[in-house]
Enzyme design. Structure first.
Site, mmCIF file in Angstrom:
data_model
loop_
_atom_site.group_PDB
_atom_site.id
_atom_site.type_symbol
_atom_site.label_atom_id
_atom_site.label_comp_id
_atom_site.label_asym_id
_atom_site.label_seq_id
_atom_site.Cartn_x
_atom_site.Cartn_y
_atom_site.Cartn_z
ATOM 1 N N SER A 1 0.841 -1.195 0.000
ATOM 2 C CA SER A 1 0.000 0.000 0.000
ATOM 3 C C SER A 1 0.882 1.252 0.000
ATOM 4 O O SER A 1 1.693 1.431 -0.904
ATOM 5 C CB SER A 1 -0.956 -0.046 1.197
ATOM 6 O OG SER A 1 -1.985 0.907 1.060
ATOM 7 N N HIS B 1 -7.460 -5.749 -0.792
ATOM 8 C CA HIS B 1 -6.271 -4.980 -0.404
ATOM 9 C C HIS B 1 -5.634 -5.577 0.845
ATOM 10 O O HIS B 1 -6.033 -5.275 1.975
ATOM 11 C CB HIS B 1 -6.670 -3.525 -0.168
ATOM 12 C CG HIS B 1 -5.512 -2.585 -0.057
ATOM 13 N ND1 HIS B 1 -4.646 -2.342 -1.093
ATOM 14 C CD2 HIS B 1 -5.083 -1.812 0.978
ATOM 15 C CE1 HIS B 1 -3.733 -1.460 -0.720
ATOM 16 N NE2 HIS B 1 -3.973 -1.130 0.539
#
Length: 321
Positions: A156, A286
């Protein structure tokens, strides 16, 4: 290469200080980890003989004799060891550093590194990337590390940092951003579906402090950008780059990541390293999973250790599609 770096620093990330004169390890604590057949050294690095910026670091190594290839990752705090057993079992060392020691992940706050070097206009991602480079400075003082087999990894916002660090510092032989999205492996120009856009990520109330303020000028003017993120990827060549992505992680723009890898492939072709530009997709959202790590380690085995995989097709190569 220098022209691309200059453009990225000016418009996107800001300018970073040069390598400091000294990086010294202090407060070293050692412990054995018999349950995973490894050992840990936790320490504080002091960066610069004048500035003495503290950066907390943990070094994990297998219990057998080195020297070892090493993967480096930044973290919110030390102690993120979920992936360590898997990494050590594959014969790699692992180093994590506490990124917020240098710059807190907050808007409107100058961190310790920015305060120590006020003449530089670096934003937060650049500070963290500079921190990763200082970890390499320290590793150069050790005899149990294979310095030609260092990788930088991140997830990320950490993936954005990892890609930038790998682009700017050629000591990283492997660069592996995971789910890095806008400002990382994703595209600003090709904002597909429900992804995070240039406008959203650079909002002052959100994550604008990760980037230089000049980047926000291009909101609504993406076609006037003098680069897209394939420029950052191209800087990694001829070294190895693998972007690990999740098909369901729409916010991180997995389609835009594919397009920047296609666009960057020319640099790898030019330097006769066609297979070193890799992508791996998995199902899911994610996260940074064991499947992502397995792909990164297989790619590292291939391009750092010369262990060619049986299933090359799991890593996209632009010359094959």
């Amino acid at each position: 290469r220098e022209e691309i770096k200059a453009s990225l620093k000016y418009f996107e990330y800001g300018h970073i200080p040069p390598r400091p004169d000294k990086v010294v390890a202090t407060r070293i604590e050692k412990r054995q980890l018999p349950e995973i057949q490894g050992r840990e050294e936790r320490m504080t690095l002091l960066i610069g003989s004048k500035e003495r910026l503290p950066l907390r670091v943990s070094v994990y190594l297998p219990s057998f004799q080195g020297p070892f290839p090493v993967l480096i990752r930044e973290e919110h705090a030390l102690g993120h060891i979920e992936e360590v057993p898997m990494i050590l079992a594959r014969g790699y060392g692992f180093v994590e550093f506490a990124r917020e020691d240098l710059d807190p992940d907050l808007p409107g706050v100058n961190g310790a590194a920015q305060s120590a070097y006020p003449e530089y206009d670096w934003a937060t991602l650049a500070v963290w990337a500079w921190g990763a480079m200082r970890v390499v400075d320290y590793l150069e003082s050790r005899k149990d590390i294979q310095l030609d087999k260092l990788g930088i990894v991140g997830h990320s916002r950490g993936g954005k940092m990892a890609l930038l660090a790998g682009a700017l510092d050629e000591r990283f032989a492997l660069v592996a951003p995971n789910g890095s999205g806008a400002g990382g492996a994703g595209s600003f120009v090709n904002e597909a579906g429900k992804c995070e856009t240039l406008e959203l990520i650079t909002r002052p109330g959100r994550f604008g402090y990760w980037f230089h303020p000049r980047l926000r000028w291009f909101v609504g003017r993406q076609n006037q950008l003098p680069f897209d993120q394939h420029f950052v990827k191209a800087l990694v060549a001829p070294r190895a780059l693998i972007c690990t992505e999740a098909r369901g992680d729409l916010w991180a723009n997995p389609i835009g990541t594919f397009l920047t890898s296609v666009a960057a492939q020319g640099a790898f072709d030019l330097l006769n390293v066609e297979t070193r530009n890799g992508i791996h997709y998995r199902d899911g959202k994610h996260d940074f999973t064991a499947e992502d790590w397995d792909a990164i380690l297989d790619f590292a085995d291939w391009h750092l250790m010369g262990m060619e995989p049986e299933e090359k097709a799991r890593f996209w190569k632009g010359t094959e599609r």
